[in-house]
Design an enzyme around this catalytic site. Structure first.
Site, PDB file in Angstrom:
ATOM      1  N   TRP A  40      46.247  57.266  36.635  1.00 33.37           N
ATOM      2  CA  TRP A  40      45.624  57.324  37.958  1.00 33.37           C
ATOM      3  C   TRP A  40      46.313  58.470  38.713  1.00 33.37           C
ATOM      4  O   TRP A  40      47.549  58.438  38.867  1.00 33.37           O
ATOM      5  CB  TRP A  40      45.850  55.983  38.656  1.00 33.37           C
ATOM      6  CG  TRP A  40      45.263  55.874  40.025  1.00 33.37           C
ATOM      7  CD1 TRP A  40      44.002  56.212  40.418  1.00 33.37           C
ATOM      8  CD2 TRP A  40      45.921  55.348  41.195  1.00 33.37           C
ATOM      9  NE1 TRP A  40      43.835  55.941  41.749  1.00 33.37           N
ATOM     10  CE2 TRP A  40      44.992  55.417  42.253  1.00 33.37           C
ATOM     11  CE3 TRP A  40      47.188  54.849  41.449  1.00 33.37           C
ATOM     12  CZ2 TRP A  40      45.290  54.997  43.542  1.00 33.37           C
ATOM     13  CZ3 TRP A  40      47.493  54.421  42.722  1.00 33.37           C
ATOM     14  CH2 TRP A  40      46.558  54.484  43.755  1.00 33.37           C
ATOM     15  N   ASP A  89      51.678  48.416  36.813  1.00 36.55           N
ATOM     16  CA  ASP A  89      50.671  48.594  37.856  1.00 36.55           C
ATOM     17  C   ASP A  89      49.500  47.674  37.518  1.00 36.55           C
ATOM     18  O   ASP A  89      48.790  47.895  36.536  1.00 36.55           O
ATOM     19  CB  ASP A  89      50.226  50.067  37.880  1.00 36.55           C
ATOM     20  CG  ASP A  89      49.230  50.322  39.002  1.00 36.55           C
ATOM     21  OD1 ASP A  89      48.801  49.360  39.674  1.00 36.55           O
ATOM     22  OD2 ASP A  89      48.880  51.496  39.205  1.00 36.55           O
ATOM     23  N   ALA A 139      46.286  46.572  38.964  1.00 38.72           N
ATOM     24  CA  ALA A 139      45.310  46.809  40.038  1.00 38.72           C
ATOM     25  C   ALA A 139      43.947  46.190  39.737  1.00 38.72           C
ATOM     26  O   ALA A 139      43.073  46.183  40.599  1.00 38.72           O
ATOM     27  CB  ALA A 139      45.149  48.311  40.271  1.00 38.72           C
ATOM     28  N   LYS A 194      40.621  45.411  44.424  1.00 36.31           N
ATOM     29  CA  LYS A 194      39.448  45.287  43.563  1.00 36.31           C
ATOM     30  C   LYS A 194      39.054  43.834  43.346  1.00 36.31           C
ATOM     31  O   LYS A 194      37.905  43.470  43.528  1.00 36.31           O
ATOM     32  CB  LYS A 194      39.705  45.943  42.203  1.00 36.31           C
ATOM     33  CG  LYS A 194      40.426  47.260  42.259  1.00 36.31           C
ATOM     34  CD  LYS A 194      39.574  48.395  42.794  1.00 36.31           C
ATOM     35  CE  LYS A 194      40.447  49.453  43.405  1.00 36.31           C
ATOM     36  NZ  LYS A 194      40.354  50.776  42.853  1.00 36.31           N
TER      37      LYS A 194
HETATM   38  N1  PLP Z   1      46.730  51.516  40.661  1.00 35.47           N
HETATM   39  C1  PLP Z   1      45.604  51.939  40.093  1.00 35.47           C
HETATM   40  C2  PLP Z   1      45.608  52.237  38.633  1.00 35.47           C
HETATM   41  C3  PLP Z   1      44.447  52.105  40.850  1.00 35.47           C
HETATM   42  O1  PLP Z   1      43.329  52.519  40.250  1.00 35.47           O
HETATM   43  C4  PLP Z   1      44.493  51.822  42.236  1.00 35.47           C
HETATM   44  C5  PLP Z   1      43.307  52.031  43.062  1.00 35.47           C
HETATM   45  O2  PLP Z   1      42.363  52.679  42.740  1.00 35.47           O
HETATM   46  C6  PLP Z   1      45.697  51.357  42.779  1.00 35.47           C
HETATM   47  C7  PLP Z   1      46.802  51.220  41.970  1.00 35.47           C
HETATM   48  C8  PLP Z   1      45.923  51.034  44.223  1.00 35.47           C
HETATM   49  O3  PLP Z   1      44.918  50.498  44.915  1.00 35.47           O
HETATM   50  P1  PLP Z   1      45.105  50.041  46.436  1.00 35.47           P
HETATM   51  O4  PLP Z   1      46.202  50.810  47.045  1.00 35.47           O
HETATM   52  O5  PLP Z   1      43.784  50.326  47.048  1.00 35.47           O
HETATM   53  O6  PLP Z   1      45.416  48.578  46.382  1.00 35.47           O
END
Ligand code: PLP
Length: 396
Positions: free
Chosen positions: A127, A208, A210, A243
């Site tokens: 990401w 991570d 998510a 999500k």
């Molecule tokens: N990690 C990954 C791999 C993601 O795709 C995302 C969001 O797209 C996040 C972390 C963090 O998302 P948020 O800060 O919106 O909770």
């Protein structure tokens, strides 16, 4: 004073969103943006969230501060969701965070403070926001190969070889499930091998998480994280509620710490709240309070799980329909992997010219690396998409 600043780089996805909005074609298709979409192309507020928010508005009688670590009940509920309702939580602590991104950033700050010499290894690709989030904390970043684009699968041998070169104490960022951007996840045996390597080389995992609930199932998607909890003395998890609870703009997440023992866990938790205090002092309450209600009220919890599961199954169905359409149109099994991958993203094996042509000629928008948002696939128009891809790849 600001004249000396470098021009900011345009975020590729934000640029794509703007171009899509400006496109006047009625049959345009957005496969770029990373949010879940229903068949009408909307990113809905989940039903249980609506109910919980109504209760919150009705019952809340103060807007006074909560605390740097956020709501203890929210944190407890997040620990149960990630590690399981029956987990031994004596060495686990959580801090409420500003989304998964906020969790990554405060954990990166904590790890930088703990191990200033450590390097953080991220998958290649990963990401894109991992780079600035972890880099801004001062961690030196390294990349380990992850994806074999020619065969659309994890390049496990290359990943293990690279991590075999990491130094004791280095941090390894692992996507807990639904790898973004590739959709290619490790299987159970591969996770076991990774855990063995982490232990042998004394590496420190940062998971991570998510997309819990978007891959194989809410409990199953936490499997690798729970395996780490069984096997490793110490690690951390950045969990996002963007999500799986559809709370994107409310900014809800949790930074979770698994420590060697209760005393270490309590100390690390205390330091993490100090990091929060020095960054933004206190997290916002609305989204976390709503989440707490959904996770702790059994009727709301059941309603949420069932809606989440239907979102997951919709994406599984779209993956299957797309690979079938591609098989039919291209007369090959090159795209079958899409139905075997997990989560909201996959990468199409297209080059820049082909991706540009899809956008310009057919109004089909995707990120420059070929990443598509599976939830944006056109339920009733898969053949048009397949035809367009076959046209630009010369396989029609
Ligand atoms: N990690 C990954 C791999 C993601 O795709 C995302 C969001 O797209 C996040 C972390 C963090 O998302 P948020 O800060 O919106 O909770």
């Amino acid at each position: 004073m600001f004249e000396s600043l470098a021009e900011p780089k345009v975020d590729a996805i934000l640029g794509l969103m703007a171009a899509f909005r400006a496109d006047e074609r009625t049959d345009k298709l957005d496969l770029g943006v990373g949010v879940y979409k229903d068949p009408a192309g909307k990113t809905p507020v989940m039903r249980a969230i609506k109910t919980a928010e109504a209760r919150l508005l009705d019952e809340q009688d103060t807007k006074s501060y909560v605390s740097p670590g956020g709501s203890p009940a929210f944190c407890e509920a997040m620990i149960a969701q990630v590690f399981g309702a029956k987990a031994n939580t004596s060495r686990i602590r959580a801090v409420q965070s500003v989304g998964g991104s906020g969790a990554l950033r405060i954990l990166a700050d904590l790890l930088q403070e703990t191990r200033p010499e450590a390097r953080a290894w991220v998958s290649d690709p990963t990401w894109p926001n991992h780079i600035p989030l972890l880099g801004a904390a001062g961690l030196e970043l390294k990349r380990y190969p992850y994806y074999d684009a020619a065969h659309s699968k994890v390049d496990f041998a290359a990943m293990m070889a690279a991590l075999g070169e990491a130094s004791s104490g280095d941090i390894v960022v692992l996507h807990g499930c639904c790898h973004n951007p590739t959709g290619a996840d490790l299987d159970r045996a591969q996770w076991q091998d990774v855990v063995a390597l982490l232990k042998e080389r004394e590496l420190f995992p940062l998971v991570d998480l998510a997309y819990q609930g978007f891959g194989i199932g809410l409990e199953e998607d936490a499997g690798p994280t729970r395996l780490l909890a069984e096997e490793m003395d110490e690690f951390v998890v950045a969990a996002s509620c963007s999500k799986n609870l559809g709370l994107y703009r409310e900014r809800v997440g949790a930074a979770l710490i698994v420590a060697r023992n209760t005393a270490d866990a309590t100390r690390a938790h205390g330091r993490l709240t100090t990091v929060v205090r020095a960054n933004y002092s206190m997290p916002p309450d609305h989204g976390a309070n709503t989440t707490e209600r959904v996770l702790t009220d059994s009727a709301l919890n059941e309603e949420w799980r069932s809606e989440l599961e239907s979102m997951r199954l919709r994406m599984v169905g779209l993956r299957k329909d797309f690979s079938e359409a591609m098989r039919k149109r291209s007369n090959s099994d090159r795209f079958d992997y899409i139905s075997r991958q997990q989560g909201m993203f996959s990468r199409l094996p297209l080059d820049t010219a082909q991706i540009d042509r899809l956008r310009e000629e057919f109004g089909i928008y995707m990120v420059g690396d070929g990443r598509i948002n599976v939830a944006g696939l056109p339920e009733n128009d898969m053949d048009r998409l397949a035809d367009a891809i076959c046209t630009v790849t010369g396989t029609a």
